[in-house]
Design a protein around this motif. Sequence first.
Motif, PDB file in Angstrom:
ATOM      1  N   GLY A   1       0.817  -1.207   0.000  1.00  0.00           N
ATOM      2  CA  GLY A   1       0.000   0.000   0.000  1.00  0.00           C
ATOM      3  C   GLY A   1       0.849   1.254   0.000  1.00  0.00           C
ATOM      4  N   PHE A   2       0.420   2.249  -0.767  1.00  0.00           N
ATOM      5  CA  PHE A   2       1.118   3.528  -0.798  1.00  0.00           C
ATOM      6  C   PHE A   2       0.129   4.633  -1.138  1.00  0.00           C
ATOM      7  CE2 PHE A   2       1.483   1.543  -4.946  1.00  0.00           C
ATOM      8  CZ  PHE A   2       1.233   2.554  -5.855  1.00  0.00           C
ATOM      9  N   GLN A   3       0.537   5.853  -0.874  1.00  0.00           N
ATOM     10  CA  GLN A   3      -0.315   7.001  -1.128  1.00  0.00           C
ATOM     11  C   GLN A   3       0.309   7.845  -2.231  1.00  0.00           C
ATOM     12  OE1 GLN A   3      -0.875   9.543   2.262  1.00  0.00           O
ATOM     13  NE2 GLN A   3      -2.796  10.351   1.476  1.00  0.00           N
ATOM     14  N   VAL A   4      -0.526   8.307  -3.156  1.00  0.00           N
ATOM     15  CA  VAL A   4      -0.104   9.216  -4.219  1.00  0.00           C
ATOM     16  C   VAL A   4      -1.080  10.379  -4.176  1.00  0.00           C
ATOM     17  CG1 VAL A   4       0.206   9.525  -6.694  1.00  0.00           C
ATOM     18  CG2 VAL A   4       0.816   7.353  -5.633  1.00  0.00           C
TER      19      VAL A   4
ATOM     20  N   ILE B   1      10.135   8.450 -11.859  1.00  0.00           N
ATOM     21  CA  ILE B   1       8.893   9.007 -12.386  1.00  0.00           C
ATOM     22  C   ILE B   1       8.019   9.454 -11.228  1.00  0.00           C
ATOM     23  CG2 ILE B   1       6.739   8.408 -13.582  1.00  0.00           C
ATOM     24  CD1 ILE B   1       9.810   6.534 -14.466  1.00  0.00           C
ATOM     25  N   ASP B   2       7.583  10.699 -11.265  1.00  0.00           N
ATOM     26  CA  ASP B   2       6.650  11.211 -10.265  1.00  0.00           C
ATOM     27  C   ASP B   2       5.265  10.681 -10.657  1.00  0.00           C
ATOM     28  OD1 ASP B   2       4.805  12.739  -8.782  1.00  0.00           O
ATOM     29  OD2 ASP B   2       6.160  14.462  -8.740  1.00  0.00           O
ATOM     30  N   PHE B   3       4.792   9.670  -9.935  1.00  0.00           N
ATOM     31  CA  PHE B   3       3.556   8.981 -10.331  1.00  0.00           C
ATOM     32  C   PHE B   3       2.340   9.899 -10.283  1.00  0.00           C
ATOM     33  CE2 PHE B   3       0.252   5.566  -9.615  1.00  0.00           C
ATOM     34  CZ  PHE B   3       0.248   5.144 -10.936  1.00  0.00           C
ATOM     35  N   SER B   4       2.291  10.818  -9.335  1.00  0.00           N
ATOM     36  CA  SER B   4       1.172  11.756  -9.252  1.00  0.00           C
ATOM     37  C   SER B   4       1.154  12.658 -10.483  1.00  0.00           C
ATOM     38  CB  SER B   4       1.279  12.602  -7.982  1.00  0.00           C
ATOM     39  OG  SER B   4       0.271  13.585  -7.955  1.00  0.00           O
ATOM     40  N   SER B   5       2.283  13.241 -10.792  1.00  0.00           N
ATOM     41  CA  SER B   5       2.392  14.138 -11.936  1.00  0.00           C
ATOM     42  C   SER B   5       2.161  13.395 -13.247  1.00  0.00           C
ATOM     43  CB  SER B   5       3.770  14.805 -11.930  1.00  0.00           C
ATOM     44  OG  SER B   5       3.888  15.730 -12.961  1.00  0.00           O
ATOM     45  N   PHE B   6       2.619  12.154 -13.347  1.00  0.00           N
ATOM     46  CA  PHE B   6       2.418  11.337 -14.541  1.00  0.00           C
ATOM     47  C   PHE B   6       0.924  11.169 -14.843  1.00  0.00           C
ATOM     48  CE2 PHE B   6       1.603   7.105 -16.357  1.00  0.00           C
ATOM     49  CZ  PHE B   6       2.272   7.230 -17.567  1.00  0.00           C
ATOM     50  N   GLN B   7       0.126  11.056 -13.789  1.00  0.00           N
ATOM     51  CA  GLN B   7      -1.322  10.876 -13.952  1.00  0.00           C
ATOM     52  C   GLN B   7      -2.069  12.196 -14.130  1.00  0.00           C
ATOM     53  OE1 GLN B   7      -2.951   7.436 -11.493  1.00  0.00           O
ATOM     54  NE2 GLN B   7      -1.398   8.368 -10.177  1.00  0.00           N
ATOM     55  N   GLY B   8      -1.337  13.293 -14.189  1.00  0.00           N
ATOM     56  CA  GLY B   8      -1.976  14.590 -14.359  1.00  0.00           C
ATOM     57  C   GLY B   8      -2.254  15.299 -13.053  1.00  0.00           C
ATOM     58  N   GLY B   9      -1.783  14.763 -11.944  1.00  0.00           N
ATOM     59  CA  GLY B   9      -1.985  15.382 -10.631  1.00  0.00           C
ATOM     60  C   GLY B   9      -0.874  16.362 -10.294  1.00  0.00           C
ATOM     61  N   ASP B  10      -0.875  16.787  -9.048  1.00  0.00           N
ATOM     62  CA  ASP B  10       0.153  17.708  -8.571  1.00  0.00           C
ATOM     63  C   ASP B  10       1.503  17.011  -8.488  1.00  0.00           C
ATOM     64  OD1 ASP B  10      -1.744  19.700  -8.267  1.00  0.00           O
ATOM     65  OD2 ASP B  10      -2.160  19.169  -6.177  1.00  0.00           O
TER      66      ASP B  10
ATOM     67  N   LEU C   1       8.003   7.588  -7.838  1.00  0.00           N
ATOM     68  CA  LEU C   1       8.008   8.462  -6.670  1.00  0.00           C
ATOM     69  C   LEU C   1       6.589   8.547  -6.138  1.00  0.00           C
ATOM     70  CD1 LEU C   1       9.491  10.520  -4.840  1.00  0.00           C
ATOM     71  CD2 LEU C   1       8.870  12.266  -6.527  1.00  0.00           C
ATOM     72  N   VAL C   2       6.402   8.201  -4.850  1.00  0.00           N
ATOM     73  CA  VAL C   2       5.085   8.231  -4.226  1.00  0.00           C
ATOM     74  C   VAL C   2       5.138   9.094  -2.971  1.00  0.00           C
ATOM     75  CG1 VAL C   2       4.477   5.971  -5.172  1.00  0.00           C
ATOM     76  CG2 VAL C   2       5.445   6.117  -2.873  1.00  0.00           C
ATOM     77  N   THR C   3       3.973   9.515  -2.503  1.00  0.00           N
ATOM     78  CA  THR C   3       3.879  10.418  -1.358  1.00  0.00           C
ATOM     79  C   THR C   3       4.329   9.759  -0.061  1.00  0.00           C
ATOM     80  OG1 THR C   3       2.018  11.492  -2.466  1.00  0.00           O
ATOM     81  CG2 THR C   3       2.330  11.977  -0.126  1.00  0.00           C
ATOM     82  N   ARG C   4       3.834   8.541   0.199  1.00  0.00           N
ATOM     83  CA  ARG C   4       4.255   7.803   1.394  1.00  0.00           C
ATOM     84  C   ARG C   4       3.792   6.361   1.302  1.00  0.00           C
ATOM     85  NH1 ARG C   4       0.732   8.110   6.462  1.00  0.00           N
ATOM     86  NH2 ARG C   4      -1.344   8.447   5.645  1.00  0.00           N
ATOM     87  N   MET C   5       4.400   5.515   2.115  1.00  0.00           N
ATOM     88  CA  MET C   5       4.069   4.095   2.136  1.00  0.00           C
ATOM     89  C   MET C   5       2.994   3.842   3.189  1.00  0.00           C
ATOM     90  SD  MET C   5       5.956   3.209  -0.285  1.00  0.00           S
ATOM     91  CE  MET C   5       5.401   1.525  -0.293  1.00  0.00           C
ATOM     92  N   LEU C   6       2.117   2.871   2.915  1.00  0.00           N
ATOM     93  CA  LEU C   6       1.024   2.551   3.831  1.00  0.00           C
ATOM     94  C   LEU C   6       1.065   1.108   4.327  1.00  0.00           C
ATOM     95  CD1 LEU C   6      -1.839   4.430   1.942  1.00  0.00           C
ATOM     96  CD2 LEU C   6      -0.548   5.208   3.943  1.00  0.00           C
TER      97      LEU C   6
ATOM     98  N   THR D   1     -12.881   3.751   2.941  1.00  0.00           N
ATOM     99  CA  THR D   1     -11.744   4.324   2.224  1.00  0.00           C
ATOM    100  C   THR D   1     -11.597   3.650   0.869  1.00  0.00           C
ATOM    101  OG1 THR D   1     -10.624   4.659   4.337  1.00  0.00           O
ATOM    102  CG2 THR D   1      -9.275   4.824   2.356  1.00  0.00           C
ATOM    103  N   ARG D   2     -11.385   4.454  -0.170  1.00  0.00           N
ATOM    104  CA  ARG D   2     -11.223   3.929  -1.528  1.00  0.00           C
ATOM    105  C   ARG D   2      -9.754   3.602  -1.795  1.00  0.00           C
ATOM    106  NH1 ARG D   2     -11.938   6.689  -7.362  1.00  0.00           N
ATOM    107  NH2 ARG D   2     -10.081   7.750  -6.652  1.00  0.00           N
ATOM    108  N   TRP D   3      -9.527   2.442  -2.384  1.00  0.00           N
ATOM    109  CA  TRP D   3      -8.189   1.986  -2.753  1.00  0.00           C
ATOM    110  C   TRP D   3      -8.161   1.676  -4.240  1.00  0.00           C
ATOM    111  CZ3 TRP D   3      -3.850   1.295   0.370  1.00  0.00           C
ATOM    112  CH2 TRP D   3      -4.046   1.559   1.728  1.00  0.00           C
ATOM    113  N   LEU D   4      -7.069   2.036  -4.881  1.00  0.00           N
ATOM    114  CA  LEU D   4      -6.875   1.783  -6.300  1.00  0.00           C
ATOM    115  C   LEU D   4      -5.747   0.767  -6.460  1.00  0.00           C
ATOM    116  CD1 LEU D   4      -6.907   5.527  -7.377  1.00  0.00           C
ATOM    117  CD2 LEU D   4      -8.821   3.932  -7.428  1.00  0.00           C
ATOM    118  N   GLU D   5      -5.921  -0.164  -7.375  1.00  0.00           N
ATOM    119  CA  GLU D   5      -4.889  -1.172  -7.614  1.00  0.00           C
ATOM    120  C   GLU D   5      -4.092  -0.792  -8.857  1.00  0.00           C
ATOM    121  OE1 GLU D   5      -4.341  -5.975  -7.826  1.00  0.00           O
ATOM    122  OE2 GLU D   5      -6.268  -5.136  -8.425  1.00  0.00           O
TER     123      GLU D   5
END
Length: 170
Positions: free
Chosen positions: A32-35, A80-89, A113-118, A149-153
């Motif tokens: 689990g991780f947060q983006v 790769i900044d995964f958030s930015s790759f998806q069009g996010g911040d 690159l992810v925001t934090r590990m879960l 809580t919503r989780w994406l795979e």
Amino acid sequence: MARRTGLREFQLSLGERLRTATTAAALQSRLGFQVGADNWFVALHQVSEVIPVPQSVPVPLTASWFRGVANVRGNLYSIIDFSSFQGGDVTGAAMERRVILVSDRLIGGAGLLVTRMLGLRNPDQFEKLPLPADAAPWLGGVYAAAGGTRWLELDLPKLVRQSGFLEVGT
């Protein structure tokens, strides 16, 4: 003599059952991780390791989500900044940031690159929801945890085959 053979067979059988159980558990486990604000998980066998954010060297004329290349124990990795790759911040400079190194069996030298590990998650504890119509090709599923809580795979094999992921030039 028959007793030794029985004990040996028992030990071999037990060893095989433990290996099978460990393999089955590893295949079920998700990391689990947060983006940004989204919770994600990825199959553990698709990841080689998780590391603190290494110092990277920017590469000119590349997409804004391509953070550069980093030396990880003598091997070059594209970050790769995964958030930015998806069009996010763009992922900020928080202390919890990590890089998930993609398994070399999928693609050599790539890190997300992810925001934090879960931590580890078991998808059997989630309720599977329908995929949105506009879902990204690398979205393997949408799940809801017991608390709502919503989780994406993340489907890493699909992500690394995307032309947008492989073509970092502008």
